[in-house]
Design a protein around this motif. Structure first.
Motif, mmCIF file in Angstrom:
data_model
loop_
_atom_site.group_PDB
_atom_site.id
_atom_site.type_symbol
_atom_site.label_atom_id
_atom_site.label_comp_id
_atom_site.label_asym_id
_atom_site.label_seq_id
_atom_site.Cartn_x
_atom_site.Cartn_y
_atom_site.Cartn_z
ATOM 1 N N ARG A 178 -12.270 9.854 -28.978
ATOM 2 C CA ARG A 178 -13.041 8.621 -28.876
ATOM 3 C C ARG A 178 -12.119 7.443 -29.177
ATOM 4 N NH1 ARG A 178 -14.522 6.732 -34.042
ATOM 5 N NH2 ARG A 178 -14.245 8.273 -35.725
ATOM 6 N N ARG A 218 -13.688 21.118 -26.038
ATOM 7 C CA ARG A 218 -13.265 19.727 -26.141
ATOM 8 C C ARG A 218 -14.277 18.846 -25.439
ATOM 9 N NH1 ARG A 218 -8.776 18.414 -21.622
ATOM 10 N NH2 ARG A 218 -9.275 16.349 -22.449
ATOM 11 N N SER A 219 -14.345 17.573 -25.924
ATOM 12 C CA SER A 219 -15.281 16.628 -25.327
ATOM 13 C C SER A 219 -14.799 15.221 -25.662
ATOM 14 C CB SER A 219 -16.699 16.856 -25.873
ATOM 15 O OG SER A 219 -16.725 16.625 -27.274
ATOM 16 N N GLY A 220 -15.583 14.237 -25.207
ATOM 17 C CA GLY A 220 -15.264 12.859 -25.539
ATOM 18 C C GLY A 220 -14.632 12.100 -24.401
ATOM 19 N N ARG A 232 -13.083 16.319 -30.247
ATOM 20 C CA ARG A 232 -13.705 15.198 -29.538
ATOM 21 C C ARG A 232 -12.808 13.980 -29.638
ATOM 22 N NH1 ARG A 232 -17.647 10.938 -30.294
ATOM 23 N NH2 ARG A 232 -17.524 11.184 -32.558
ATOM 24 N N ALA A 245 -14.873 22.182 -32.265
ATOM 25 C CA ALA A 245 -14.966 21.144 -31.242
ATOM 26 C C ALA A 245 -13.925 20.069 -31.483
ATOM 27 C CB ALA A 245 -16.369 20.529 -31.258
#
Length: 416
Positions: free
Chosen positions: A338, A299-301, A336, A334
Motif C-alpha cells: 500500500r 499477496r495483495s494490495g 499486502r 498475507a
C-alpha cells in the motif's frame, strides 16, 4: 623499580647530609671553641676590674671572695705586686683554654678552663646534629617508600590492564592516579580498550548476523535442490535450476552486503527498484515451504509500486518476516502493499498468536525472543531496513502485522 627509586632518594639525602652535615660540624666546632675562648677572656677582664676596685678601696682580696666571681670548673690565678699569689678553684690538668689580663696597678689575672668541657659541649652538639641527620634519613626512607608505591602501584595496575587487553578482556577501567604522565597512559589504554571492544563487538555481530541472514537463503536454496532431486521432468528441473541460480545470486548479494556493513554500517546502496517484483519473488520462493506445512502464502494490495532501497536487503527483510510467520505463526500469510504519503509499505501478517504482550516494541531488540529463538532475525531486519532510509515496525501484536516502510521513487514532473 621500587628499589631503585628508594635507593636513589636515599643516595640524594645522604649526599646532602654529608655535605651540609660536615660543614655544620666544622662551623659549630669552631663557634663553640671561639665562644669558650671569648668567655674565658671576658671573665679574666671582669676579674681584673674587681681586683682593681677592691685594691683601690682598700678591701681584702681572698680566695673565698673571688671564688664567687668566677664560673664553676674554671681556675683563676691573681698576682698582685707585693702580695702573695691568690688561686681560686682547682688547677685543671691537661689541655686548657687560657686568658691572661693585666691591670693598671701591675696586677695580672689568668683564667683557665679545661678543654674537655668544650669538647663535651662539641660532643653534645654533634649528637644533636647526628640525631637530626638520622631523623632526616628516616623521613627520607618513609617518603621514598611512599613515593615509590605511588609510582609503582599505578604502573603495576597499568601492566595488569594491558595484560587484560591482551587476554581478550577489553573493558576500560577508567582509573586515574593523579600523575599526569600515568594518567595519559591510562587514557590511551582506555581508548584502546574501547576500540578493541568495538572491533570485537562488530566481529561477533557480523558472525551472528551472517549465520542468521545466510540461513534463510540457504534454506530456500536447499528446497529448490530437493525439488530437483525428486522430479524427472526436464522442464521442471530447468525451471527449478533457474530459480536456484537466482537464489545463489541473492545469497551472493547478502554476503557482499554483510561484508560492506561490517566495514562501514552507514554505507548504503539504495536504488529505485520494482517493489512488486521483490514481493512476487519472495512469495514464489516460499510457497513450496508453506505448501509442505499445509499453509498458504498470498499477496495483495496496490500494484506497480517503485521504491528506493537495496533490493537484496528488502528481499532479506521480507524473507525474515515470512520465515518468522512460518516458524511461529499460523494460517495463511498475507503480504499486502500500500501507499502512505510518500512511502511504499509492505505489510506481512498471519493468523497466529502474534507477539506476546510483554514484548511489544522490544521484539526488535537483539536477543529478545518470545519463541526460544536467537532473537536476531527482527533486529537484523530492522538494521537492514534503516541502512537505506526505511524502517520496520510492528503495527499490531495480535494478529501480528509487521510493516516495512520504504521511500517511493520520485515521480518525474510532466513538462508543459
Amino acid at each position: 623499580m621500587r628499589r631503585r627509586l628508594i635507593n636513589s632518594t636515599l643516595a640524594v639525602v645522604l649526599v646532602v647530609i654529608a655535605v651540609f652535615g660536615v660543614s655544620l660540624v666544622i662551623v659549630e666546632t669552631r663557634t663553640i671553641q671561639s665562644g669558650a675562648q671569648e668567655s674565658v677572656a671576658s671573665e679574666a677582664v671582669r676579674l681584673v676590674g674587681i681586683v682593681e676596685s677592691r685594691l683601690g678601696s682598700g678591701e681584702k682580696l681572698t680566695p673565698g671572695i673571688l671564688s664567687e666571681q668566677i664560673t664553676a670548673k674554671r681556675y683563676a690565678e691573681i698576682e698582685v705586686p707585693g702580695r702573695p699569689r691568690i688561686q681560686v678553684g682547682s688547677r685543671p690538668a691537661g689541655d686548657v683554654i687560657e686568658s691572661t689580663q693585666h691591670g693598671d696597678r701591675g696586677e695580672r689575672v689568668t683564667v683557665q678552663e679545661p678543654r674537655s668541657t668544650v669538647s663535651a659541649e662539641i660532643g653534645r652538639t654533634l649528637l644533636v646534629i647526628l640525631a637530626v641527620a638520622i631523623l632526616a634519613i628516616l623521613a627520607a626512607v618513609v617518603l621514598a617508600v611512599r613515593q615509590a608505591r605511588r609510582l609503582t602501584a599505578p604502573l603495576t595496575d597499568l601492566a595488569e590492564t594491558a595484560e587484560r587487553l591482551g587476554s581478550g578482556d577489553p573493558r576500560p577501567r577508567h582509573r586515574r592516579y593523579g600523575v599526569q604522565e600515568l594518567d595519559r597512559v591510562a587514557d590511551v589504554l582506555d581508548a584502546s580498550a574501547e576500540r578493541i571492544a568495538r572491533m570485537l563487538t562488530a566481529e561477533r555481530r557480523l558472525a551472528a548476523d551472517a549465520s542468521h541472514q545466510l540461513r534463510t537463503p540457504l534454506t530456500a536454496l536447499s528446497m529448490r535442490l530437493e525439488e530437483i532431486t525428486v522430479t524427472d521432468d526436464p522442464d521442471t528441473v530447468k525451471e527449478e535450476a533457474t530459480i536456484a541460480l537466482g537464489q545463489v545470486e541473492r545469497l551472493t548479494d547478502v554476503v557482499q552486503r554483510l561484508l560492506t556493513n561490517s566495514r562501514d554500517p552507514r554505507s548504503g546502496s539504495a536504488v529505485a527498484f520494482d517493489l512488486d517484483e521483490v514481493v512476487k519473488q519472495q512469495v514464489e520462493e516460499w510457497r513450496p515451504a508453506y505448501r509442505s506445512a499445509g499453509r498458504a502464502i498470498v499477496r495483495s494490495g496496490k500494484k506497480g509500486l517503485r521504491a528506493v532501497g537495496t533490493p537484496g536487503a528488502v528481499a532479506q527483510v521480507l524473507a525474515t518476516l515470512i520465515e518468522n510467520s512460518l516458524m511461529h505463526g499460523d494460517g495463511t500469510v498475507a503480504l499486502r502493499t500500500r501507499v502512505t504519503g510518500n512511502q511504499a509499505v509492505v505489510e506481512v501478517t498471519d493468523a497466529g498468536r502474534g507477539v506476546p504482550p510483554d514484548l511489544g516494541s522490544r521484539v526488535f531488540e537483539r536477543t529478545v525472543s518470545g519463541r526460544n529463538s536467537t532473537g536476531l532475525g527482527l533486529a537484523v531486519a530492522r538494521d537492514l531496513a534503516e541502512a537505506d532510509g526505511g524502517r520496520l515496525e510492528l503495527l499490531q501484536q495480535h494478529p501480528p502485522v509487521f510493516a516495512l516502510f520504504l521511500a517511493r521513487e520520485a515521480e518525474p514532473s510532466s513538462g508543459e
